[in-house]
Motif scaffolding. Structure first.
Motif, short mmCIF file in Angstrom:
data_model
loop_
_atom_site.label_atom_id
_atom_site.label_comp_id
_atom_site.label_asym_id
_atom_site.label_seq_id
_atom_site.Cartn_x
_atom_site.Cartn_y
_atom_site.Cartn_z
N ILE A 171 0.84 -1.20 0.00
CA ILE A 171 0.00 0.00 0.00
C ILE A 171 0.87 1.25 0.00
CG2 ILE A 171 -1.66 1.32 1.36
CD1 ILE A 171 -2.88 -1.38 2.18
N ASP A 172 1.93 1.25 0.80
CA ASP A 172 2.85 2.40 0.81
C ASP A 172 3.45 2.62 -0.56
OD1 ASP A 172 2.34 2.87 3.47
OD2 ASP A 172 4.15 1.83 4.20
N ALA A 173 3.82 1.52 -1.23
CA ALA A 173 4.40 1.64 -2.57
C ALA A 173 3.39 2.23 -3.55
CB ALA A 173 4.88 0.28 -3.06
N LEU A 174 2.14 1.79 -3.45
CA LEU A 174 1.10 2.33 -4.32
C LEU A 174 0.84 3.80 -4.03
CD1 LEU A 174 -1.47 -0.61 -4.44
CD2 LEU A 174 -0.02 0.22 -6.29
N ILE A 175 0.85 4.12 -2.75
CA ILE A 175 0.65 5.52 -2.37
C ILE A 175 1.77 6.38 -2.94
CG2 ILE A 175 0.69 7.13 -0.42
CD1 ILE A 175 -0.87 4.97 1.18
N GLU A 176 2.98 5.94 -2.81
CA GLU A 176 4.12 6.69 -3.34
C GLU A 176 4.04 6.80 -4.86
OE1 GLU A 176 7.01 9.20 -2.96
OE2 GLU A 176 6.06 8.28 -1.22
N LYS A 177 3.68 5.67 -5.49
CA LYS A 177 3.55 5.68 -6.95
C LYS A 177 2.46 6.66 -7.39
CE LYS A 177 2.70 2.56 -10.79
NZ LYS A 177 2.38 1.18 -11.18
N ASN A 178 1.33 6.67 -6.70
CA ASN A 178 0.26 7.58 -7.04
C ASN A 178 0.65 9.04 -6.78
OD1 ASN A 178 -1.49 5.75 -8.12
ND2 ASN A 178 -2.59 5.37 -6.21
N LYS A 179 1.44 9.27 -5.74
CA LYS A 179 1.94 10.63 -5.49
C LYS A 179 2.80 11.09 -6.65
CE LYS A 179 2.05 10.68 -0.42
NZ LYS A 179 2.93 10.70 0.76
N LEU A 180 3.66 10.19 -7.14
CA LEU A 180 4.51 10.54 -8.28
C LEU A 180 3.67 10.80 -9.53
CD1 LEU A 180 7.47 8.03 -7.78
CD2 LEU A 180 7.48 10.51 -7.38
N GLN A 181 2.66 9.96 -9.75
CA GLN A 181 1.79 10.17 -10.91
C GLN A 181 1.02 11.47 -10.78
OE1 GLN A 181 -0.54 6.56 -10.96
NE2 GLN A 181 0.83 5.57 -12.43
N LEU A 182 0.57 11.76 -9.59
CA LEU A 182 -0.14 13.01 -9.35
C LEU A 182 0.78 14.20 -9.61
CD1 LEU A 182 -2.67 14.48 -8.46
CD2 LEU A 182 -1.91 14.25 -6.10
N LYS A 183 2.02 14.12 -9.13
CA LYS A 183 2.99 15.20 -9.37
C LYS A 183 3.22 15.37 -10.87
CE LYS A 183 6.58 17.91 -8.32
NZ LYS A 183 6.43 19.08 -9.17
N SER A 184 3.33 14.25 -11.58
CA SER A 184 3.53 14.30 -13.03
C SER A 184 2.33 14.95 -13.72
CB SER A 184 3.76 12.89 -13.57
OG SER A 184 3.79 12.89 -14.97
N LEU A 185 1.13 14.59 -13.27
CA LEU A 185 -0.08 15.18 -13.84
C LEU A 185 -0.17 16.67 -13.54
CD1 LEU A 185 -2.69 12.39 -13.03
CD2 LEU A 185 -1.71 12.94 -15.26
N GLN A 186 0.21 17.05 -12.33
CA GLN A 186 0.18 18.46 -11.97
C GLN A 186 1.19 19.25 -12.81
OE1 GLN A 186 0.85 18.13 -7.75
NE2 GLN A 186 -1.34 18.28 -7.27
N ASP A 187 2.37 18.67 -13.01
CA ASP A 187 3.39 19.33 -13.84
C ASP A 187 2.88 19.50 -15.27
OD1 ASP A 187 5.05 19.43 -11.66
OD2 ASP A 187 6.32 17.73 -12.30
N ARG A 188 2.26 18.45 -15.78
CA ARG A 188 1.74 18.51 -17.14
C ARG A 188 0.62 19.56 -17.23
NH1 ARG A 188 0.51 13.53 -21.17
NH2 ARG A 188 -0.04 14.83 -22.93
N GLN A 189 -0.23 19.60 -16.23
CA GLN A 189 -1.30 20.59 -16.21
C GLN A 189 -0.72 22.00 -16.15
OE1 GLN A 189 -4.62 20.09 -16.64
NE2 GLN A 189 -4.70 22.30 -16.79
#
Length: 189
Positions: free
Chosen positions: A61-79
């Motif tokens: 779960i921690d790994a998924l949370i971290e992965k989703n944080k990274l994806q969210l950061k990537s999405l925010q950067d793209r936005q």
């Protein structure tokens, strides 16, 4: 191996928080028509997060949370990049609209100037014709003999026919012929 349970509510709340942020980011992407290359991976990650408390390991779960944080950061950067591009495009659109307005104003000014010049030229021609109409034929013939045939043709074509015939009769045959040929050519077109 450590099993996750709802006794660790902060982790569960964090997972739900990350899940809601991910859903928000995904809705932003859908709004702007951006397709993700790994949509299926995100779906599986969300499914795993929904199974929090159903026997998943905390590290998973921690790994998924971290992965989703990274994806969210990537999405925010793209936005952020898309927002910046949109600002640039809007600024360029405003500049283009401004230049179009300037061009339209310049065109209107030019057309008004041309109209004034045409009116002035027409007025001048009418005054000269009025003067020529008052002059005697023997005084006009030498003037028209020296005049460029195109210019003479313009004046003669605007004179009353009897006066034009008198002027042409007072010119040399070559000059009369060239003026008549120019007038005939204009009328043929």
């Amino acid at each position: 191996m450590y099993k996750f349970s709802f006794n660790k509510l902060p982790k569960a709340n964090e997972a739900l928080y990350i899940l809601s942020i991910g859903a928000l980011a995904l809705s932003i992407l859908v709004k702007y028509g951006i397709a993700l290359e790994n949509d299926s991976q995100i779906d599986s990650d969300i499914a795993v997060l929904e199974e929090v408390g159903q026997g998943r390991e905390a590290s998973e779960i921690d790994a998924l949370i971290e992965k989703n944080k990274l994806q969210l950061k990537s999405l925010q950067d793209r936005q952020d990049r898309l927002d910046e591009r949109e600002k640039v495009l809007l600024e360029r659109e405003r500049e283009i609209e401004s230049k179009l307005t300037e061009l339209k104003n310049a065109e209107e000014t030019l057309l008004a100037s041309i109209s004034i010049a045409k009116d002035a030229a027409s007025s001048d021609v009418q005054r000269i014709l009025s003067v020529y109409s008052e002059m005697k034929t023997e005084d006009l013939s030498p003037i028209f003999e020296m005049m460029d045939p195109n210019l003479a043709a313009g004046f003669i074509s605007k004179m009353p026919p009897p006066k034009a015939a008198q002027v042409l009769g007072g010119l040399t045959s070559e000059k009369s012929y060239s003026i008549i040929a120019i007038i005939s050519g204009r009328n043929a077109q």
